[in-house]
Design a protein around this motif. Structure first.
Motif, mmCIF file in Angstrom:
data_model
loop_
_atom_site.group_PDB
_atom_site.id
_atom_site.type_symbol
_atom_site.label_atom_id
_atom_site.label_comp_id
_atom_site.label_asym_id
_atom_site.label_seq_id
_atom_site.Cartn_x
_atom_site.Cartn_y
_atom_site.Cartn_z
ATOM 1 N N GLN A 1 0.875 -1.165 0.000
ATOM 2 C CA GLN A 1 0.000 0.000 0.000
ATOM 3 C C GLN A 1 0.917 1.220 0.000
ATOM 4 N N LYS A 2 0.697 2.114 -0.942
ATOM 5 C CA LYS A 2 1.448 3.372 -0.984
ATOM 6 C C LYS A 2 0.461 4.495 -0.696
ATOM 7 N N ILE A 3 0.693 5.199 0.406
ATOM 8 C CA ILE A 3 -0.193 6.298 0.779
ATOM 9 C C ILE A 3 0.020 7.448 -0.200
ATOM 10 N N THR A 4 -1.084 7.893 -0.819
ATOM 11 C CA THR A 4 -0.993 9.034 -1.736
ATOM 12 C C THR A 4 -1.359 10.328 -1.034
ATOM 13 N N HIS A 5 -2.323 10.275 -0.118
ATOM 14 C CA HIS A 5 -2.607 11.445 0.707
ATOM 15 C C HIS A 5 -3.596 11.128 1.824
ATOM 16 N N PHE A 6 -3.580 12.009 2.822
ATOM 17 C CA PHE A 6 -4.466 11.923 3.984
ATOM 18 C C PHE A 6 -5.494 13.043 3.888
ATOM 19 N N GLU A 7 -6.682 12.810 4.464
ATOM 20 C CA GLU A 7 -7.648 13.891 4.622
ATOM 21 C C GLU A 7 -8.592 13.569 5.770
ATOM 22 N N ASN A 8 -9.159 14.617 6.362
ATOM 23 C CA ASN A 8 -10.156 14.428 7.409
ATOM 24 C C ASN A 8 -11.451 13.937 6.794
ATOM 25 N N ALA A 9 -12.130 13.034 7.508
ATOM 26 C CA ALA A 9 -13.429 12.525 7.078
ATOM 27 C C ALA A 9 -14.290 12.372 8.323
ATOM 28 N N ASP A 10 -14.974 13.447 8.704
ATOM 29 C CA ASP A 10 -15.762 13.471 9.941
ATOM 30 C C ASP A 10 -14.850 13.113 11.113
ATOM 31 N N ASP A 11 -15.166 12.049 11.850
ATOM 32 C CA ASP A 11 -14.343 11.655 12.996
ATOM 33 C C ASP A 11 -13.278 10.632 12.614
ATOM 34 N N LYS A 12 -13.092 10.430 11.316
ATOM 35 C CA LYS A 12 -12.110 9.459 10.830
ATOM 36 C C LYS A 12 -11.045 10.162 9.995
ATOM 37 N N ILE A 13 -9.987 9.432 9.703
ATOM 38 C CA ILE A 13 -8.935 9.911 8.821
ATOM 39 C C ILE A 13 -8.991 9.054 7.556
ATOM 40 N N ALA A 14 -9.198 9.695 6.415
ATOM 41 C CA ALA A 14 -9.218 8.990 5.137
ATOM 42 C C ALA A 14 -7.805 8.943 4.594
ATOM 43 N N VAL A 15 -7.352 7.736 4.302
ATOM 44 C CA VAL A 15 -6.021 7.526 3.757
ATOM 45 C C VAL A 15 -6.199 6.915 2.368
ATOM 46 N N HIS A 16 -5.794 7.670 1.359
ATOM 47 C CA HIS A 16 -5.924 7.208 -0.026
ATOM 48 C C HIS A 16 -4.646 6.462 -0.391
ATOM 49 N N VAL A 17 -4.819 5.284 -0.995
ATOM 50 C CA VAL A 17 -3.677 4.427 -1.292
ATOM 51 C C VAL A 17 -3.728 3.893 -2.714
ATOM 52 N N ASP A 18 -2.545 3.658 -3.245
ATOM 53 C CA ASP A 18 -2.374 2.836 -4.435
ATOM 54 C C ASP A 18 -1.949 1.468 -3.908
ATOM 55 N N TYR A 19 -2.575 0.416 -4.394
ATOM 56 C CA TYR A 19 -2.340 -0.926 -3.872
ATOM 57 C C TYR A 19 -1.868 -1.834 -4.991
ATOM 58 N N GLU A 20 -0.838 -2.611 -4.699
ATOM 59 C CA GLU A 20 -0.323 -3.634 -5.613
ATOM 60 C C GLU A 20 -0.091 -4.906 -4.823
#
Length: 127
Positions: A69-88
């Motif tokens: 999993q390669k993290i592309t970016h983080f962002e707030n999502a209400d009470d959670k943290i959204a972590v966007h990933v590229d997966y191989e």
């Protein structure tokens, strides 16, 4: 704004995941961890508690010869943290869904992390 402590814990979790380090992953989790995996908008896996999570993680290590999993970016999502990933990943065994040993999986996904008392209490993987 995402707390630096939470960001570091999530980065450590992803690093442990990529290394097949189950104990490294589990050590970052709250004892009441809830894990859910969603594919195509439908939940296909759910665990509650450390031991069921550990068992699922151990089963999944046998299914892949490599995964990243390669993290592309983080962002707030209400009470959670959204972590966007590229997966191989490279499949290690023939799977019931038709994937064969040696097949390569590539996808983009989002993992939602929720923290409690400095530990991960909830993970939702969406792909």
């Amino acid at each position: 704004m995402i707390r630096e402590e939470s960001r570091k814990i999530i980065e450590q979790y992803v690093e442990a995941y990529n290394s097949f380090d189950i104990e490294g992953m589990v050590n970052l989790l709250h004892e009441d961890i809830v894990f859910q995996n969603f594919s195509g908008g439908e939940m296909n896996v759910e665990t509650k508690g450390i031991q069921p999570f550990r068992e699922l993680a151990q089963q999944s290590t046998a299914m892949f010869s490599s995964r990243r999993q390669k993290i592309t970016h983080f962002e707030n999502a209400d009470d959670k943290i959204a972590v966007h990933v590229d997966y191989e990943a490279i499949v290690a065994i023939d799977l019931p869904n038709g994937l064969k040993a040696g097949d390569k999986i590539e996808l983009k996904g989002t993992s939602l992390f929720q923290m409690e008392h400095g530990r991960i209490i909830r993970i939702e993987d969406h792909s």
